[in-house]
Design a protein around this motif. Structure first.
Motif, PDB file in Angstrom:
ATOM      1  N   TRP A 134      41.975  12.131 -68.861  1.00  0.00           N
ATOM      2  CA  TRP A 134      43.278  12.679 -68.490  1.00  0.00           C
ATOM      3  C   TRP A 134      44.182  11.577 -67.932  1.00  0.00           C
ATOM      4  N   LEU A 135      43.635  10.735 -67.044  1.00  0.00           N
ATOM      5  CA  LEU A 135      44.425   9.631 -66.482  1.00  0.00           C
ATOM      6  C   LEU A 135      44.785   8.601 -67.547  1.00  0.00           C
ATOM      7  N   ALA A 136      43.855   8.300 -68.434  1.00  0.00           N
ATOM      8  CA  ALA A 136      44.124   7.310 -69.486  1.00  0.00           C
ATOM      9  C   ALA A 136      45.224   7.790 -70.425  1.00  0.00           C
ATOM     10  N   SER A 137      45.333   9.089 -70.623  1.00  0.00           N
ATOM     11  CA  SER A 137      46.378   9.598 -71.508  1.00  0.00           C
ATOM     12  C   SER A 137      47.769   9.444 -70.902  1.00  0.00           C
ATOM     13  N   MET A 138      47.852   9.199 -69.595  1.00  0.00           N
ATOM     14  CA  MET A 138      49.139   9.006 -68.923  1.00  0.00           C
ATOM     15  C   MET A 138      49.581   7.548 -68.911  1.00  0.00           C
ATOM     16  N   ILE A 139      48.681   6.634 -69.217  1.00  0.00           N
ATOM     17  CA  ILE A 139      49.004   5.207 -69.218  1.00  0.00           C
ATOM     18  C   ILE A 139      49.537   4.851 -70.595  1.00  0.00           C
ATOM     19  N   PRO A 140      50.749   4.290 -70.653  1.00  0.00           N
ATOM     20  CA  PRO A 140      51.370   4.047 -71.968  1.00  0.00           C
ATOM     21  C   PRO A 140      50.509   3.248 -72.939  1.00  0.00           C
ATOM     22  N   GLY A 141      49.817   2.243 -72.508  1.00  0.00           N
ATOM     23  CA  GLY A 141      49.010   1.436 -73.410  1.00  0.00           C
ATOM     24  C   GLY A 141      47.758   2.132 -73.906  1.00  0.00           C
ATOM     25  N   LEU A 142      47.240   3.072 -73.125  1.00  0.00           N
ATOM     26  CA  LEU A 142      46.008   3.766 -73.483  1.00  0.00           C
ATOM     27  C   LEU A 142      46.248   5.131 -74.106  1.00  0.00           C
ATOM     28  N   SER A 143      47.463   5.645 -73.999  1.00  0.00           N
ATOM     29  CA  SER A 143      47.708   7.000 -74.499  1.00  0.00           C
ATOM     30  C   SER A 143      47.491   7.095 -76.006  1.00  0.00           C
ATOM     31  N   GLY A 144      47.738   6.023 -76.730  1.00  0.00           N
ATOM     32  CA  GLY A 144      47.484   6.034 -78.164  1.00  0.00           C
ATOM     33  C   GLY A 144      46.004   6.012 -78.496  1.00  0.00           C
ATOM     34  N   LEU A 145      45.197   5.422 -77.617  1.00  0.00           N
ATOM     35  CA  LEU A 145      43.752   5.361 -77.831  1.00  0.00           C
ATOM     36  C   LEU A 145      43.108   6.735 -77.698  1.00  0.00           C
ATOM     37  N   VAL A 146      43.456   7.435 -76.634  1.00  0.00           N
ATOM     38  CA  VAL A 146      42.812   8.719 -76.394  1.00  0.00           C
ATOM     39  C   VAL A 146      43.534   9.866 -77.068  1.00  0.00           C
ATOM     40  N   GLY A 147      44.818   9.725 -77.325  1.00  0.00           N
ATOM     41  CA  GLY A 147      45.560  10.822 -77.928  1.00  0.00           C
ATOM     42  C   GLY A 147      45.553  12.024 -77.019  1.00  0.00           C
ATOM     43  N   SER A 148      45.938  13.142 -77.530  1.00  0.00           N
ATOM     44  CA  SER A 148      45.896  14.375 -76.751  1.00  0.00           C
ATOM     45  C   SER A 148      44.786  15.262 -77.295  1.00  0.00           C
ATOM     46  N   ALA A 149      44.436  16.261 -76.529  1.00  0.00           N
ATOM     47  CA  ALA A 149      43.395  17.185 -76.987  1.00  0.00           C
ATOM     48  C   ALA A 149      43.847  17.907 -78.243  1.00  0.00           C
ATOM     49  N   ALA A 150      45.136  18.213 -78.324  1.00  0.00           N
ATOM     50  CA  ALA A 150      45.658  18.889 -79.511  1.00  0.00           C
ATOM     51  C   ALA A 150      45.601  17.980 -80.731  1.00  0.00           C
ATOM     52  N   ALA A 151      45.885  16.699 -80.527  1.00  0.00           N
ATOM     53  CA  ALA A 151      45.830  15.752 -81.646  1.00  0.00           C
ATOM     54  C   ALA A 151      44.388  15.541 -82.103  1.00  0.00           C
ATOM     55  N   ALA A 152      43.461  15.488 -81.142  1.00  0.00           N
ATOM     56  CA  ALA A 152      42.057  15.295 -81.501  1.00  0.00           C
ATOM     57  C   ALA A 152      41.519  16.507 -82.241  1.00  0.00           C
ATOM     58  N   ALA A 153      41.999  17.686 -81.870  1.00  0.00           N
ATOM     59  CA  ALA A 153      41.564  18.899 -82.558  1.00  0.00           C
ATOM     60  C   ALA A 153      42.165  18.967 -83.953  1.00  0.00           C
ATOM     61  N   GLY A 154      43.254  18.278 -84.154  1.00  0.00           N
ATOM     62  CA  GLY A 154      43.868  18.225 -85.475  1.00  0.00           C
ATOM     63  C   GLY A 154      44.773  19.412 -85.720  1.00  0.00           C
ATOM     64  N   THR A 155      45.901  19.146 -86.321  1.00  0.00           N
ATOM     65  CA  THR A 155      46.832  20.229 -86.602  1.00  0.00           C
ATOM     66  C   THR A 155      46.615  20.780 -87.997  1.00  0.00           C
ATOM     67  N   ALA A 156      45.945  20.055 -88.853  1.00  0.00           N
ATOM     68  CA  ALA A 156      45.720  20.509 -90.220  1.00  0.00           C
ATOM     69  C   ALA A 156      44.328  21.103 -90.392  1.00  0.00           C
ATOM     70  N   GLY A 157      43.688  21.439 -89.301  1.00  0.00           N
ATOM     71  CA  GLY A 157      42.378  22.063 -89.397  1.00  0.00           C
ATOM     72  C   GLY A 157      41.214  21.093 -89.317  1.00  0.00           C
ATOM     73  N   GLY A 158      41.480  19.787 -89.382  1.00  0.00           N
ATOM     74  CA  GLY A 158      40.406  18.801 -89.286  1.00  0.00           C
ATOM     75  C   GLY A 158      40.429  18.118 -87.944  1.00  0.00           C
ATOM     76  N   LEU A 159      39.363  17.398 -87.629  1.00  0.00           N
ATOM     77  CA  LEU A 159      39.284  16.678 -86.371  1.00  0.00           C
ATOM     78  C   LEU A 159      39.705  15.232 -86.567  1.00  0.00           C
TER      79      LEU A 159
END
Length: 107
Positions: A48-73
């Motif tokens: 959660w903290l890493a997702s708030m740091i600009p340099g690391l936010s791309g690494l961890v992404g968000s939970a919604a992005a990891a779950a995938g919007t097109a049905g895949g992970l």
């Protein structure tokens, strides 16, 4: 269901990190259950903290992005969340172990 998978990855990564650091640094060992609980909480908080740091936010992404919007992970986001969970779990377990040791020694 897919929204739960990233959180499980964070918790499992944190538990592994907590138990791993306790195996390496015996002085911070909280016992198997304590290491796992502290690690899991640290894994979730660390991601959660890493997702708030600009340099690391791309690494961890968000939970919604990891779950995938097109049905895949998104495996990359899940791997980043697992890695930050591992580090966060190790850090929180170390901090909790050091606090426990300082408290026990002063009593």
């Amino acid at each position: 269901m897919e929204a739960i998978i990233p959180i499980l990855v964070q918790l499992i990564g944190g538990g592994v990190g907590g138990n791993g650091i306790a195996a390496v640094l015996k002085q911070v060992n909280l016992g198997p259950v304590g290491n796992t609980i502290a690690g899991a909480i640290g894994g979730w908080l660390g991601t959660w903290l890493a997702s708030m740091i600009p340099g690391l936010s791309g690494l961890v992404g968000s939970a919604a992005a990891a779950a995938g919007t097109a049905g895949g992970l998104d495996i990359g986001a899940l791997a980043g969340q697992g890695l930050t969970g591992l580090v966060g779990g190790g850090l929180l377990t170390t901090i909790a172990g050091l606090i426990k040791n300082a408290t026990v020694k002063s009593s």
